[in-house]
Scaffold this motif. Sequence first.
Motif, PDB file in Angstrom:
ATOM      1  N   ALA A  74      40.805  37.953  32.892  1.00 19.43           N
ATOM      2  CA  ALA A  74      40.282  36.783  33.606  1.00 19.43           C
ATOM      3  C   ALA A  74      41.078  36.504  34.871  1.00 19.43           C
ATOM      4  O   ALA A  74      40.519  36.133  35.908  1.00 19.43           O
ATOM      5  CB  ALA A  74      40.289  35.562  32.693  1.00 19.43           C
ATOM      6  N   LYS A  75      42.402  36.672  34.823  1.00 20.51           N
ATOM      7  CA  LYS A  75      43.227  36.460  36.005  1.00 20.51           C
ATOM      8  C   LYS A  75      42.885  37.481  37.094  1.00 20.51           C
ATOM      9  O   LYS A  75      42.791  37.141  38.280  1.00 20.51           O
ATOM     10  CB  LYS A  75      44.710  36.561  35.638  1.00 20.51           C
ATOM     11  N   ALA A  76      42.698  38.736  36.689  1.00 21.83           N
ATOM     12  CA  ALA A  76      42.342  39.770  37.659  1.00 21.83           C
ATOM     13  C   ALA A  76      40.967  39.502  38.253  1.00 21.83           C
ATOM     14  O   ALA A  76      40.754  39.686  39.458  1.00 21.83           O
ATOM     15  CB  ALA A  76      42.376  41.142  36.977  1.00 21.83           C
ATOM     16  N   ALA A  77      40.028  39.062  37.425  1.00 16.66           N
ATOM     17  CA  ALA A  77      38.675  38.783  37.902  1.00 16.66           C
ATOM     18  C   ALA A  77      38.667  37.660  38.923  1.00 16.66           C
ATOM     19  O   ALA A  77      37.932  37.708  39.913  1.00 16.66           O
ATOM     20  CB  ALA A  77      37.770  38.429  36.714  1.00 16.66           C
ATOM     21  N   LEU A  78      39.489  36.623  38.702  1.00 12.80           N
ATOM     22  CA  LEU A  78      39.507  35.479  39.612  1.00 12.80           C
ATOM     23  C   LEU A  78      39.908  35.918  41.017  1.00 12.80           C
ATOM     24  O   LEU A  78      39.369  35.415  42.011  1.00 12.80           O
ATOM     25  CB  LEU A  78      40.464  34.416  39.077  1.00 12.80           C
ATOM     26  N   ARG A  79      40.816  36.858  41.119  1.00 10.14           N
ATOM     27  CA  ARG A  79      41.236  37.340  42.435  1.00 10.14           C
ATOM     28  C   ARG A  79      40.125  38.104  43.135  1.00 10.14           C
ATOM     29  O   ARG A  79      40.141  38.256  44.368  1.00 10.14           O
ATOM     30  CB  ARG A  79      42.496  38.207  42.297  1.00 10.14           C
ATOM     31  N   ASP A  80      39.145  38.559  42.365  1.00 15.23           N
ATOM     32  CA  ASP A  80      37.989  39.257  42.946  1.00 15.23           C
ATOM     33  C   ASP A  80      36.747  38.370  42.984  1.00 15.23           C
ATOM     34  O   ASP A  80      35.625  38.858  43.116  1.00 15.23           O
ATOM     35  CB  ASP A  80      37.700  40.536  42.151  1.00 15.23           C
ATOM     36  N   VAL A 106      29.048  41.572  38.781  1.00 16.35           N
ATOM     37  CA  VAL A 106      29.967  41.283  37.674  1.00 16.35           C
ATOM     38  C   VAL A 106      30.003  42.447  36.696  1.00 16.35           C
ATOM     39  O   VAL A 106      31.075  42.896  36.260  1.00 16.35           O
ATOM     40  CB  VAL A 106      29.555  39.986  36.959  1.00 16.35           C
ATOM     41  N   LEU A 107      28.829  42.946  36.341  1.00 12.78           N
ATOM     42  CA  LEU A 107      28.771  44.070  35.403  1.00 12.78           C
ATOM     43  C   LEU A 107      29.438  45.306  35.985  1.00 12.78           C
ATOM     44  O   LEU A 107      30.145  46.030  35.281  1.00 12.78           O
ATOM     45  CB  LEU A 107      27.317  44.350  35.037  1.00 12.78           C
ATOM     46  N   ASP A 108      29.258  45.543  37.278  1.00 11.43           N
ATOM     47  CA  ASP A 108      29.922  46.676  37.925  1.00 11.43           C
ATOM     48  C   ASP A 108      31.434  46.502  37.899  1.00 11.43           C
ATOM     49  O   ASP A 108      32.186  47.464  37.661  1.00 11.43           O
ATOM     50  CB  ASP A 108      29.442  46.826  39.375  1.00 11.43           C
ATOM     51  N   TRP A 109      31.909  45.267  38.168  1.00  6.91           N
ATOM     52  CA  TRP A 109      33.351  45.006  38.142  1.00  6.91           C
ATOM     53  C   TRP A 109      33.917  45.259  36.751  1.00  6.91           C
ATOM     54  O   TRP A 109      34.975  45.897  36.604  1.00  6.91           O
ATOM     55  CB  TRP A 109      33.623  43.563  38.570  1.00  6.91           C
ATOM     56  N   LEU A 110      33.238  44.768  35.731  1.00  5.76           N
ATOM     57  CA  LEU A 110      33.695  44.982  34.356  1.00  5.76           C
ATOM     58  C   LEU A 110      33.722  46.471  34.017  1.00  5.76           C
ATOM     59  O   LEU A 110      34.674  46.968  33.395  1.00  5.76           O
ATOM     60  CB  LEU A 110      32.783  44.244  33.377  1.00  5.76           C
ATOM     61  N   ARG A 111      32.692  47.196  34.438  1.00  6.62           N
ATOM     62  CA  ARG A 111      32.605  48.628  34.135  1.00  6.62           C
ATOM     63  C   ARG A 111      33.782  49.379  34.757  1.00  6.62           C
ATOM     64  O   ARG A 111      34.433  50.198  34.091  1.00  6.62           O
ATOM     65  CB  ARG A 111      31.269  49.172  34.654  1.00  6.62           C
ATOM     66  N   ARG A 112      34.081  49.087  36.003  1.00 11.16           N
ATOM     67  CA  ARG A 112      35.196  49.751  36.690  1.00 11.16           C
ATOM     68  C   ARG A 112      36.541  49.382  36.044  1.00 11.16           C
ATOM     69  O   ARG A 112      37.382  50.223  35.809  1.00 11.16           O
ATOM     70  CB  ARG A 112      35.235  49.372  38.170  1.00 11.16           C
ATOM     71  N   THR A 113      36.691  48.077  35.790  1.00 13.74           N
ATOM     72  CA  THR A 113      37.992  47.593  35.304  1.00 13.74           C
ATOM     73  C   THR A 113      38.274  48.076  33.885  1.00 13.74           C
ATOM     74  O   THR A 113      39.395  48.481  33.569  1.00 13.74           O
ATOM     75  CB  THR A 113      38.024  46.052  35.358  1.00 13.74           C
TER      76      THR A 113
END
Length: 458
Positions: A409-415, A446-453
């Motif tokens: 969640a912390k990493a996502a917030l920065r993106d 969002v789904l693309d970000w989750l997939r990569r991360t």
Amino acid sequence: MTRTDELVDDVRRRIASGQLMAGERLPSVRRHAIAMGVSPSTVVEAYDRLVAEGAIRSRPGSGFYVAGASTPFALQEPRPDFERAVDPLWVSRQSLDADAATARPGCGWLPADWMPDEALRRSLRRVAKGGLEGLVDYAMTRGSAALRRTLARQFSQEGLDIEPDRILLAVSGTQAVDLVCRFLLQPGDTVLLDDPCYFNFQALMRAHRVKVVSVPYTPSGPDPERFAELAREHAPKLYLTNSAIHNPTGATPSPAVLHRLLLAAAAYDVTIVEDDIFADFEPEPTPRLAALDGLERVIRVGSFSKTLSASARCGYIAARADWIEALIDLQVATNFGGPSPLVTDIVQGVLADGSYHKHVLALRGRLAKRRKEVGAQLDAMGVRPWTQPRGGFSLWCRLPDGRDATDLAKAALRDGIVLAPGNVFSPSLGAPDLMRFNVTQMPAVVLDWLRRTLSAPI
């Protein structure tokens, strides 16, 4: 853009460019109207708006003058707080203050285009054409009689037969819970919460300075044996829970579990607050503690913020008649009455004309499709649902490979993405690898970000 807007913008530009200087007199209303080819009333409206924003000043008997230079208020736009501790208020603060570019799969509401906008606009127009009292007066102490009658009829269909006077309208669902807590609790009392539970329940209990003891939540509801043990050991005053579609898990308590909870609550004198805010997302109604108990030791609260409008906020409390009387006094003392008559009339208008029922039916089907779509994409990433909810917009999922949801969640917030990590829902901090996803707030980015991360090495 209206003619009034054009006049306002024209004066602003002339002031900004130096064509009109501080202290300079503007043309009279009549002269300006003739020069611009508009009616005097249009100029009056434009001047009034410019006065209100401080660009010009009115001098009675003399005219309108350009205001002197002033230092504007320094307003800091809300920005993500990357250093804030990820606590039960973290998701709320980040979601509410997010700008339009921020994706919010961690928030707890539907996007605006999922709401019944035309029904709301029709109801708003009807209210605006009605009597002046609804636009300017305080609310009655119990709130709109028409809306309470509508709620009573709805409850009757669910097996809860009560008079409208046993319903109190509140400013919101959160305020309804807060009023009940003010009525029943003292600092130092013990309250039982589900683990996991809606994170704002924890924040509210902290505000009331009470001790929280958590009850493990299972796919069929709170663990009834553990509930009884904790009630016997800690003598709690209150148990606060979601019914129907539980937040965050999406689980639905079984009738057997509800029955055992009521028996334990009676044995150990525990009052139950049943938050039924997600009731209308259920495809078919399931048993409720309030209906099984007849509102003897169960208090039912709810609102329309999830299915109708989070702007036209209106909550309710259904309880014993003597408790309602005490809660009315508390609401008058803390809010001088219930929710705005303007708001309750809008809500009642949508409920009464049949549009709300049609909206909810369509919403259930749309949500079922979206849950299936997002669930399949998450599953392909190794993100597994804890249970399959019967309705609603949330999926409570376990992350793959023991991933820490808070770090994610912390990493996502920065993106530019607000997520809802599991431990903000867990009083015992027992959900480090779980995450609640709002399927209606998950665009492809969002789904693309989750997939990569999630595919990257830990």
